[in-house]
Design an enzyme around this catalytic site. Sequence first.
Site, PDB file in Angstrom:
ATOM      1  N   ASP A  36       0.856  -1.191   0.000  1.00 48.58           N
ATOM      2  CA  ASP A  36       0.000   0.000   0.000  1.00 48.58           C
ATOM      3  C   ASP A  36       0.891   1.240   0.000  1.00 48.58           C
ATOM      4  O   ASP A  36       2.032   1.204   0.448  1.00 48.58           O
ATOM      5  CB  ASP A  36      -0.925   0.021   1.233  1.00 48.58           C
ATOM      6  CG  ASP A  36      -2.220   0.797   0.989  1.00 48.58           C
ATOM      7  OD1 ASP A  36      -3.292   0.165   0.934  1.00 48.58           O
ATOM      8  OD2 ASP A  36      -2.158   2.041   0.841  1.00 48.58           O
ATOM      9  N   ASN A  89      -5.368  -4.639  -6.572  1.00 48.29           N
ATOM     10  CA  ASN A  89      -6.622  -4.168  -5.989  1.00 48.29           C
ATOM     11  C   ASN A  89      -6.640  -2.676  -5.679  1.00 48.29           C
ATOM     12  O   ASN A  89      -7.717  -2.092  -5.534  1.00 48.29           O
ATOM     13  CB  ASN A  89      -6.869  -5.008  -4.715  1.00 48.29           C
ATOM     14  CG  ASN A  89      -7.931  -4.419  -3.836  1.00 48.29           C
ATOM     15  OD1 ASN A  89      -9.123  -4.542  -4.136  1.00 48.29           O
ATOM     16  ND2 ASN A  89      -7.520  -3.750  -2.763  1.00 48.29           N
ATOM     17  N   TYR A 157     -13.192   7.220 -13.269  1.00 49.87           N
ATOM     18  CA  TYR A 157     -13.251   5.937 -12.552  1.00 49.87           C
ATOM     19  C   TYR A 157     -13.833   4.857 -13.460  1.00 49.87           C
ATOM     20  O   TYR A 157     -13.281   3.757 -13.590  1.00 49.87           O
ATOM     21  CB  TYR A 157     -14.098   6.101 -11.286  1.00 49.87           C
ATOM     22  CG  TYR A 157     -14.160   4.878 -10.405  1.00 49.87           C
ATOM     23  CD1 TYR A 157     -13.171   4.633  -9.455  1.00 49.87           C
ATOM     24  CD2 TYR A 157     -15.201   3.958 -10.517  1.00 49.87           C
ATOM     25  CE1 TYR A 157     -13.220   3.506  -8.640  1.00 49.87           C
ATOM     26  CE2 TYR A 157     -15.257   2.835  -9.706  1.00 49.87           C
ATOM     27  CZ  TYR A 157     -14.268   2.614  -8.767  1.00 49.87           C
ATOM     28  OH  TYR A 157     -14.317   1.497  -7.967  1.00 49.87           O
ATOM     29  N   LYS A 161     -11.966   1.442 -14.930  1.00 52.83           N
ATOM     30  CA  LYS A 161     -12.404   0.078 -14.623  1.00 52.83           C
ATOM     31  C   LYS A 161     -12.732  -0.695 -15.905  1.00 52.83           C
ATOM     32  O   LYS A 161     -12.530  -1.917 -15.973  1.00 52.83           O
ATOM     33  CB  LYS A 161     -13.593   0.108 -13.663  1.00 52.83           C
ATOM     34  CG  LYS A 161     -13.239   0.684 -12.286  1.00 52.83           C
ATOM     35  CD  LYS A 161     -12.085  -0.064 -11.635  1.00 52.83           C
ATOM     36  CE  LYS A 161     -11.813   0.387 -10.214  1.00 52.83           C
ATOM     37  NZ  LYS A 161     -10.723  -0.350  -9.573  1.00 52.83           N
ATOM     38  N   THR A 192     -16.855   0.703   2.206  1.00 56.49           N
ATOM     39  CA  THR A 192     -15.439   0.838   2.602  1.00 56.49           C
ATOM     40  C   THR A 192     -15.113   2.325   2.632  1.00 56.49           C
ATOM     41  O   THR A 192     -15.905   3.151   2.150  1.00 56.49           O
ATOM     42  CB  THR A 192     -14.492   0.173   1.574  1.00 56.49           C
ATOM     43  OG1 THR A 192     -14.523   0.957   0.368  1.00 56.49           O
ATOM     44  CG2 THR A 192     -14.855  -1.265   1.276  1.00 56.49           C
TER      45      THR A 192
HETATM   46  P1  NAD Z   1     -10.246   1.680   0.118  1.00 59.07           P
HETATM   47  O1  NAD Z   1     -10.131   3.149  -0.112  1.00 59.07           O
HETATM   48  O2  NAD Z   1     -10.808   1.188   1.408  1.00 59.07           O
HETATM   49  O3  NAD Z   1      -8.822   0.984  -0.107  1.00 59.07           O
HETATM   50  C1  NAD Z   1      -7.999   1.318  -1.195  1.00 59.07           C
HETATM   51  C2  NAD Z   1      -6.533   1.196  -0.774  1.00 59.07           C
HETATM   52  O4  NAD Z   1      -5.713   1.485  -1.917  1.00 59.07           O
HETATM   53  C3  NAD Z   1      -6.130   2.187   0.324  1.00 59.07           C
HETATM   54  O5  NAD Z   1      -5.469   1.513   1.381  1.00 59.07           O
HETATM   55  C4  NAD Z   1      -5.200   3.146  -0.392  1.00 59.07           C
HETATM   56  O6  NAD Z   1      -4.169   3.670   0.454  1.00 59.07           O
HETATM   57  C5  NAD Z   1      -4.622   2.267  -1.475  1.00 59.07           C
HETATM   58  N1  NAD Z   1      -4.086   3.065  -2.576  1.00 59.07           N
HETATM   59  C6  NAD Z   1      -4.631   4.155  -3.161  1.00 59.07           C
HETATM   60  N2  NAD Z   1      -3.803   4.639  -4.087  1.00 59.07           N
HETATM   61  C7  NAD Z   1      -2.705   3.838  -4.096  1.00 59.07           C
HETATM   62  C8  NAD Z   1      -1.508   3.827  -4.836  1.00 59.07           C
HETATM   63  N3  NAD Z   1      -1.245   4.769  -5.766  1.00 59.07           N
HETATM   64  N4  NAD Z   1      -0.602   2.852  -4.601  1.00 59.07           N
HETATM   65  C9  NAD Z   1      -0.842   1.913  -3.646  1.00 59.07           C
HETATM   66  N5  NAD Z   1      -1.954   1.876  -2.898  1.00 59.07           N
HETATM   67  C10 NAD Z   1      -2.874   2.840  -3.135  1.00 59.07           C
HETATM   68  O7  NAD Z   1     -11.110   1.145  -1.108  1.00 59.07           O
HETATM   69  P2  NAD Z   1     -11.803  -0.275  -1.425  1.00 59.07           P
HETATM   70  O8  NAD Z   1     -13.249  -0.030  -1.503  1.00 59.07           O
HETATM   71  O9  NAD Z   1     -11.275  -1.346  -0.572  1.00 59.07           O
HETATM   72  O10 NAD Z   1     -11.292  -0.452  -2.919  1.00 59.07           O
HETATM   73  C11 NAD Z   1     -10.434  -1.484  -3.341  1.00 59.07           C
HETATM   74  C12 NAD Z   1     -10.642  -1.675  -4.828  1.00 59.07           C
HETATM   75  O11 NAD Z   1     -12.000  -2.072  -5.059  1.00 59.07           O
HETATM   76  C13 NAD Z   1     -10.417  -0.423  -5.661  1.00 59.07           C
HETATM   77  O12 NAD Z   1      -9.782  -0.764  -6.874  1.00 59.07           O
HETATM   78  C14 NAD Z   1     -11.820   0.060  -5.931  1.00 59.07           C
HETATM   79  O13 NAD Z   1     -11.911   0.835  -7.100  1.00 59.07           O
HETATM   80  C15 NAD Z   1     -12.538  -1.254  -6.074  1.00 59.07           C
HETATM   81  N6  NAD Z   1     -13.992  -1.205  -5.917  1.00 59.07           N
HETATM   82  C16 NAD Z   1     -14.548  -0.670  -4.772  1.00 59.07           C
HETATM   83  C17 NAD Z   1     -15.923  -0.601  -4.681  1.00 59.07           C
HETATM   84  C18 NAD Z   1     -16.585   0.034  -3.483  1.00 59.07           C
HETATM   85  O14 NAD Z   1     -17.791   0.320  -3.575  1.00 59.07           O
HETATM   86  N7  NAD Z   1     -15.906   0.250  -2.370  1.00 59.07           N
HETATM   87  C19 NAD Z   1     -16.727  -1.104  -5.706  1.00 59.07           C
HETATM   88  C20 NAD Z   1     -16.133  -1.667  -6.824  1.00 59.07           C
HETATM   89  C21 NAD Z   1     -14.757  -1.702  -6.924  1.00 59.07           C
END
Ligand code: NAD
Length: 257
Positions: A36, A89, A157, A161, A192
Amino acid sequence: MRLQNKVALITGAGSGIGRESALLFAREGAQVVVCDLNEAGGKETLSQIEAAGGQAIFVKADVSKGAEVKAAIAAAETTYGKLNVLFNNAGIFHGADNSVLDTEEEIWDLTININLKGVFLGCKYGIPALLRSGGGSIINTASFVAVMGAATPQIAYTASKGGVLSMTREIAIEFARQNIRANALCPGPVQTPLLDELLADPARRQRRLVHIPPGRFAQAPEIANAALFLASDESSFVNGSTFLVDGGITAAYVTAE
Ligand code: NAD
């Protein structure tokens, strides 16, 4: 244990889906590389894994920077001798990401660099490591918005994706005969920190909730369970899939009241 003797690298493992997956993968026997950009979040995940008796290291890396991704992959091989599971992720959802008409170029570039280029770099440097270990599983986090449009726009976004989804498909085909599987994990909305700002607004929350058949947002462990399946050998014939974990959003026309 479903991931015994496997080494898994998870980006964005300092929060949300990534953290839950790291904890789950470790419980299932994997040695986990918690990756991270956020050092505090990553170290917290690491200490939770260690407190539960699991094995992990934390590597700070920005997924949009090739040298840092390369170093994270190298850390997996140096520490644990191999890489079996690559879970790309990490992602962001910027508050100023909106309609194509009013989204600034900087927001577009930032989002594409992390969400799409970050997955590209993970695969670019991770696939050679998977090949050295005889193959493995790649899980790239896309989203249900990769296959659906919305009138609540988030253009950068959504585009990022869509790119993750099509890139994953191509990788799945190119490396299938070298014992590598690649799948695009496509969650519906998950409670989240990524959605904190959006969900704090009752109107914006409700605008989305009405389209989710079960009438609730997903919780991160529900997505981590899907990632576990894709990471493990139980999914040995699942390749190139658009792996939707969306509560039926993409199957719905009108939801129940
Ligand atoms: P989150 O914000 O809880 O976690 C994301 C993590 O990625 C954080 O710890 C952040 O520090 C890290 N991060 C951000 N930029 C970074 C970088 N440049 N290098 C390394 N780490 C980095 O979000 P989440 O909901 O757990 O999302 C995880 C994945 O799931 C993402 O790709 C998000 O787009 C995808 N997603 C989330 C949802 C939702 O509704 N939460 C839905 C569909 C997809």
